[in-house]
Design a protein around this motif. Structure first.
Motif, short mmCIF file in Angstrom:
data_model
loop_
_atom_site.label_atom_id
_atom_site.label_comp_id
_atom_site.label_asym_id
_atom_site.label_seq_id
_atom_site.Cartn_x
_atom_site.Cartn_y
_atom_site.Cartn_z
N MET A 1 0.84 -1.36 0.06
CA MET A 1 -0.07 -0.06 0.09
C MET A 1 0.78 1.18 0.13
N ALA A 2 2.03 1.31 0.32
CA ALA A 2 2.92 2.35 0.60
C ALA A 2 3.46 2.74 -0.93
N SER A 3 3.00 1.94 -1.92
CA SER A 3 3.48 2.57 -3.35
C SER A 3 2.85 3.60 -3.76
N ARG A 5 1.22 7.20 -2.72
CA ARG A 5 0.97 8.17 -1.71
C ARG A 5 0.47 9.49 -1.97
N THR A 29 -5.31 3.87 4.14
CA THR A 29 -4.61 2.56 4.08
C THR A 29 -5.28 1.39 4.76
N ASP A 32 -7.40 0.19 2.03
CA ASP A 32 -6.99 0.01 0.72
C ASP A 32 -7.62 0.73 -0.46
N PHE A 86 11.04 -0.76 -4.58
CA PHE A 86 11.89 -0.19 -3.70
C PHE A 86 13.14 -0.54 -3.76
N SER A 106 14.95 3.45 2.56
CA SER A 106 14.37 2.88 1.40
C SER A 106 13.75 3.93 0.53
N ARG A 108 11.50 4.84 -3.17
CA ARG A 108 10.53 4.43 -3.97
C ARG A 108 11.27 4.64 -5.36
#
Length: 117
Positions: A1-3, A5, A29, A32, A86, A106, A108
């Motif tokens: 889900m962090a892909s 933003r 989040t 989803d 990532f 990390s 993206r």
């Protein structure tokens, strides 16, 4: 889900608004879902409240499932969709006492270009 933003430029790849591009306004989040500017607009009937809220029919964006959107990047002057990957980069950080140490962070990256987003 962090892909995906908040603030990312995305394109809808499935559903009634397929092909529409917009900016992510909010990421939900726990469900989803994302809210994209100008996508999945619905009309809501709102009643006037004592607090002075406006009454009437209001058009607002409803959430879209995150699997139905793809990140948009520019490749050779042309906008295209890409998946998000990532990468771990080694960086040098400084402690409050002035000493330095190596750490990883990390970042993206767009899988089509390999560049940082």
């Amino acid at each position: 889900m962090a892909s995906i933003r908040k603030g990312d430029q995305v394109r809808v790849i499935a559903g009634k608004d397929k092909g529409v591009e917009g900016k992510v306004l909010e990421v939900l989040t726990d469900r989803d879902r994302v809210i994209v500017e100008g996508v999945n607009r619905v009309k809501k009937h709102r009643r006037a409240t004592q607090a002075g809220g406006e009454a009437g029919i209001i058009t607002a964006e409803a959430p879209v499932h995150v699997s139905n959107v793809a990140l948009v990047v520019e490749v050779d002057g042309e906008k295209t969709t890409t998946r998000v990957g990532f990468r771990r980069d080694t960086v040098t950080k400084t402690r409050p006492d002035g000493s330095e140490y190596e750490a990883e962070r990390s970042v993206r990256i767009a899988t089509k270009t390999g560049k940082e987003i």
